[in-house]
Enzyme design. Structure first.
Site, PDB file in Angstrom:
ATOM      1  N   ARG A 257      21.348  -4.882 -24.618  1.00 27.88           N
ATOM      2  CA  ARG A 257      22.005  -3.677 -25.107  1.00 27.88           C
ATOM      3  C   ARG A 257      21.373  -3.232 -26.424  1.00 27.88           C
ATOM      4  O   ARG A 257      21.233  -4.021 -27.363  1.00 27.88           O
ATOM      5  CB  ARG A 257      23.512  -3.919 -25.304  1.00 27.88           C
ATOM      6  N   ARG A 272      27.338  -9.881 -31.900  1.00 29.35           N
ATOM      7  CA  ARG A 272      26.821  -8.666 -31.249  1.00 29.35           C
ATOM      8  C   ARG A 272      25.295  -8.721 -31.250  1.00 29.35           C
ATOM      9  O   ARG A 272      24.655  -8.455 -32.253  1.00 29.35           O
ATOM     10  CB  ARG A 272      27.321  -7.418 -31.985  1.00 29.35           C
ATOM     11  N   GLU A 344      37.231  -9.890 -28.853  1.00 30.82           N
ATOM     12  CA  GLU A 344      37.045  -9.671 -27.414  1.00 30.82           C
ATOM     13  C   GLU A 344      36.000 -10.630 -26.848  1.00 30.82           C
ATOM     14  O   GLU A 344      34.915 -10.792 -27.398  1.00 30.82           O
ATOM     15  CB  GLU A 344      36.586  -8.233 -27.156  1.00 30.82           C
ATOM     16  N   SER A 347      36.184  -8.214 -20.857  1.00 34.12           N
ATOM     17  CA  SER A 347      36.806  -6.931 -20.557  1.00 34.12           C
ATOM     18  C   SER A 347      36.818  -6.796 -19.041  1.00 34.12           C
ATOM     19  O   SER A 347      35.774  -6.891 -18.397  1.00 34.12           O
ATOM     20  CB  SER A 347      35.997  -5.792 -21.197  1.00 34.12           C
ATOM     21  N   ARG A 386      29.681 -15.429 -27.071  1.00 27.43           N
ATOM     22  CA  ARG A 386      30.971 -15.354 -27.772  1.00 27.43           C
ATOM     23  C   ARG A 386      31.827 -16.590 -27.494  1.00 27.43           C
ATOM     24  O   ARG A 386      32.608 -17.008 -28.356  1.00 27.43           O
ATOM     25  CB  ARG A 386      31.699 -14.070 -27.381  1.00 27.43           C
TER      26      ARG A 386
END
Length: 422
Positions: A257, A272, A344, A347, A386
């Site tokens: 990403r 991230r 988070e 999702s 994560r």
């Protein structure tokens, strides 16, 4: 993608639904483009019909010896051919405009999704485990255990990671444990492309709106931001039988990403990254199966957190915090005691028929006529990096060592503790 017939029939209802996502008069641009296309098509059909009639009349005029009428009709047909070619080009342009406007619109939210502008309106629906506050944040722990941010920066720049030794092994163990857990939960393991063509990203909703968040190659392929893209597109342009559904797939892949829209967010540590690994879950269902499948997928992701002993909460996202393709989303947020926050880690979204329309993915109902669009669902089961962060913070000891959760020890050769490198 949306049903244009339904949009034409009830633009006010469509606008009310997208107003919940902060978009006013969302139907206007699509309907304007659609009206222009239909006007062009109507005129084109009339010209085609007239050309056919005139062509037939030429033969009739010649048969009766009326050469003047035949010549007049030939001139009319020649003019019609020019006009038809122009109209066909205009129709192609107008079709692209309709598609462009329609592809820019997000999915309609489900009725039970809470309204709100952002994450502040999200609703907590479950909490599991004791959320303690203690110790160091993960970046301080990771540097002692084998994370080398300086090496990563020299090689690739910011937001990449180099892990070594026991920390690299723990990262690998987490991915393998998660993948095995999801296979045991009934998802079929898949190995899928990391490079895809643009239509695959259009199908799942990353393109055209979020092109700046993706990495693109020189031969017009794109690196996947999640295995959702490859897995969901397995049913692209397919007609399935109802008896085949639901289909459940899982894959452990690198993800890429650009994070163009996340400047300045979570720049420290491993939260991230431009490149990371994730175990993805995808389900393809009938409309009637989708709600139960959504709950099943949430349970599969939660089972991994519970097996590892990581406290978490389940959040129902508001209309302003949902992803573009989702009609309803649950986020799982793991507790990070060093940072003192929930973060988070998964999702899990029900996308309804939104992606299926973009991919032209259908099924044939048992005993019924015609076809219907499938429903698609996706979620993380889980994000490996994560989860590594959560394990470090939740199982740290005062001496900087980290206790390895029991389910991971078979993947670590029986190792029970990670200790700081000398």
């Amino acid at each position: 993608m949306h049903d244009l017939k339904a949009l034409r029939a009830d633009p006010e209802g469509f606008d009310r639904a997208l107003l919940r996502r902060g978009m006013a008069c969302a139907s206007a641009a699509v309907l304007t483009a659609d009206a222009r296309l239909r006007a062009i098509q109507t005129a084109l059909q009339a010209d085609l019909a007239r050309r056919n009639d005139a062509s037939k009349a030429i033969g009739e005029a010649l048969a009766r010896g009326d050469t003047a009428e035949a010549e007049r009709l030939k001139a009319e047909v020649a003019a019609l051919k020019v006009r038809i070619a122009e109209a066909e080009a205009a129709a192609a342009e107008a079709t692209a405009a309709v598609e462009r406007e329609a592809l820019a619109l997000p999915n309609l939210p489900a009725a039970d999704v809470p309204d709100g502008a952002d994450e502040s309106a999200n609703l907590e629906v479950k909490r599991w485990g004791a959320a303690r506050r203690f110790g160091l944040e993960h970046d301080a722990l990771a540097e002692r255990l084998g994370w080398d941010p300086a090496a990563a920066a020299r090689i690739a720049g910011a937001r990449f990671a180099v892990l070594g030794g026991g920390l690299a092994r723990l990262h690998r163990a987490l991915g393998q444990f998660m993948l095995d857990a999801q296979v045991a939960a009934g998802y079929r393991e898949m190995w899928v492309p990391l490079l895809v063509r643009a239509p695959a990203l259009v199908g799942t909703g990353q393109l055209p709106k979020f092109g700046d968040d993706q990495f693109r190659t020189t031969d017009d392929r794109w690196l996947i931001p999640t295995a959702e893209v490859s897995l969901t597109n397995l049913v692209r342009e397919q007609i399935l039988e109802e008896a085949q559904l639901p289909l459940r797939w899982t894959a452990l892949t690198p993800c890429f990403r650009a994070e163009a829209g996340a400047a300045g967010r979570d720049t420290r540590g491993l939260i991230r990254q431009h490149q990371f690994e994730k175990v993805e879950l995808v389900a393809i269902t009938t409309p009637e199966q989708a709600e139960a499948e959504h709950q099943r997928m949430v349970a599969a992701a939660e089972a991994v957190l519970e097996a590892l002993g990581l406290p978490y909460r389940r959040m129902l996202l508001s209309t302003g915090d949902m992803g573009f393709a989702a009609r309803k989303t649950f986020d799982l947020e793991v507790w990070l005691p060093g940072a003192g926050v929930f973060r988070e880690i998964s999702s899990i979204s029900d996308c309804g028929e939104f992606q299926a329309r973009r991919m032209q993915a259908r099924f044939r109902p048992a005993g019924g006529k015609g076809t219907r669009f499938v429903h698609t669902l996706n979620g993380s089961g889980l994000a490996v990096g994560r989860t590594l962060v959560a394990v470090l913070e939740n199982f740290q000891a005062p001496d900087g060592s980290v206790t390895i959760p029991p389910p991971l020890r078979p993947y670590m050769g029986g190792l029970e503790t990670l200790v700081p490198e000398a």
